[in-house]
Design an enzyme around this catalytic site. Sequence first.
Site, PDB file in Angstrom:
ATOM      1  N   MET A  31       0.876  -1.118   0.047  1.00  0.00           N
ATOM      2  CA  MET A  31       0.069   0.053  -0.054  1.00  0.00           C
ATOM      3  C   MET A  31       1.187   1.189   0.044  1.00  0.00           C
ATOM      4  O   MET A  31       0.484   2.330   0.306  1.00  0.00           O
ATOM      5  CB  MET A  31      -0.964  -0.066   1.248  1.00  0.00           C
ATOM      6  CG  MET A  31      -2.009  -1.189   1.135  1.00  0.00           C
ATOM      7  SD  MET A  31      -3.424  -1.052   2.058  1.00  0.00           S
ATOM      8  CE  MET A  31      -2.717  -0.748   3.810  1.00  0.00           C
ATOM      9  N   HIS A  38       9.556  -3.584   3.158  1.00  0.00           N
ATOM     10  CA  HIS A  38       8.880  -3.944   1.684  1.00  0.00           C
ATOM     11  C   HIS A  38      10.298  -4.237   0.796  1.00  0.00           C
ATOM     12  O   HIS A  38      10.119  -4.985  -0.337  1.00  0.00           O
ATOM     13  CB  HIS A  38       8.286  -2.464   1.058  1.00  0.00           C
ATOM     14  CG  HIS A  38       7.144  -2.239   2.009  1.00  0.00           C
ATOM     15  ND1 HIS A  38       6.939  -1.290   2.630  1.00  0.00           N
ATOM     16  CD2 HIS A  38       5.986  -2.914   1.882  1.00  0.00           C
ATOM     17  CE1 HIS A  38       5.640  -1.514   3.111  1.00  0.00           C
ATOM     18  NE2 HIS A  38       5.096  -2.382   2.525  1.00  0.00           N
ATOM     19  N   GLY A 148       4.778 -10.074   3.788  1.00  0.00           N
ATOM     20  CA  GLY A 148       5.505 -10.244   5.069  1.00  0.00           C
ATOM     21  C   GLY A 148       4.873 -10.940   5.991  1.00  0.00           C
ATOM     22  O   GLY A 148       3.771 -10.989   6.285  1.00  0.00           O
TER      23      GLY A 148
HETATM   24  O1  PAF Z   1      -0.121  -5.758   3.733  1.00  0.00           O
HETATM   25  C1  PAF Z   1      -0.294  -4.680   2.718  1.00  0.00           C
HETATM   26  O2  PAF Z   1       0.091  -3.846   2.427  1.00  0.00           O
HETATM   27  C2  PAF Z   1      -1.701  -4.943   2.294  1.00  0.00           C
HETATM   28  O3  PAF Z   1      -2.675  -5.418   3.144  1.00  0.00           O
HETATM   29  C3  PAF Z   1      -1.945  -5.673   0.923  1.00  0.00           C
HETATM   30  C4  PAF Z   1      -1.427  -7.209   1.151  1.00  0.00           C
HETATM   31  C5  PAF Z   1      -1.003  -4.747  -0.226  1.00  0.00           C
HETATM   32  C6  PAF Z   1      -3.268  -5.609   0.405  1.00  0.00           C
HETATM   33  O4  PAF Z   1      -3.814  -4.364   0.103  1.00  0.00           O
END
Ligand code: PAF
Length: 288
Positions: A31, A38, A148
């Site tokens: 997101m 990330h 994650g």
């Molecule tokens: O973990 C996240 O950032 C969100 O829940 C995801 C998996 C991208 C779904 O919107």
Amino acid sequence: MSELVPEIAQLRQLLDAHRQAGKTIGLVPTMGALHAGHRRLMEVARAENDVVVATIFINPTQFDRQDDLERYPKTLEQDMALCRDAGVDLVFAPSAAEMYPQPQLAWVDVPELTKYLCGAGRPGHFRGVATVVTKLLLIAQPGRAYFGEKDAQQLAVIRRMARDLNIPVNIVGVPTVREADGLAISSRNRLLNDYERLQARTLSQALFTARDEILAGERSVKKIQSAVAYFFDGVRLEYFSIVDTETLTPVERIEGSVLIAGAIWLGTTRLIDNVTVSVAGNSLEPDQ
Ligand code: PAF
């Protein structure tokens, strides 16, 4: 150089060409507000696939509170730089209208795995996650998708959803990245003030202490919970639970593999974390 792709049709076209050329595709759904956690997902994806696609989409259907959605950090420019450094090829960053052009009537839900932990306090959250991840998997059709382990319940829901719906993707869990004091790295950490940031480390400290208690032979969940209670003095605790790693249902005694998970509130910011512990056999000592 990472290419920014805002439209589904454009992403499909680019990925179809890669697939026809025999390339493997790895997907990293996010997101945005990208951080070292990330980056780790992207690095693992980079090492295992020919083409890496990151998605940046603040999914409105998974927010149970409007203020949380509004406050969610939006940092596309920095995110693009991190994607580029991590070797991401394509960044799919659609608008909400692109992902939800009309009210969503079809949903994906895994209610059996969302009764406890975060699911108990965030009604509809995992339905929103499962639905948007299904959409992203159907749009990109990757061979592997990366999530994650910090969001352990999310990972379990996505694994089960992919298996039950026969989605041909390998869901890869990537270990949590932590700050030096143990705090799990999260996009929400940047919302903490200095005092809250200091308090934040109590969650991982409690989890590690609980894990050590188990490794030292303690099998009673009640006793483990009492042993860590002092970490939460002055902190709003949403839950601190020990559940079976497969079913995500609470256990009373430690047996096999368990997930220790917690959620705390610091001001208006909610943080979650977890650790997994496996024990070979069960202690025969009675619970006192
Ligand atoms: O973990 C996240 O950032 C969100 O829940 C995801 C998996 C991208 C779904 O919107």
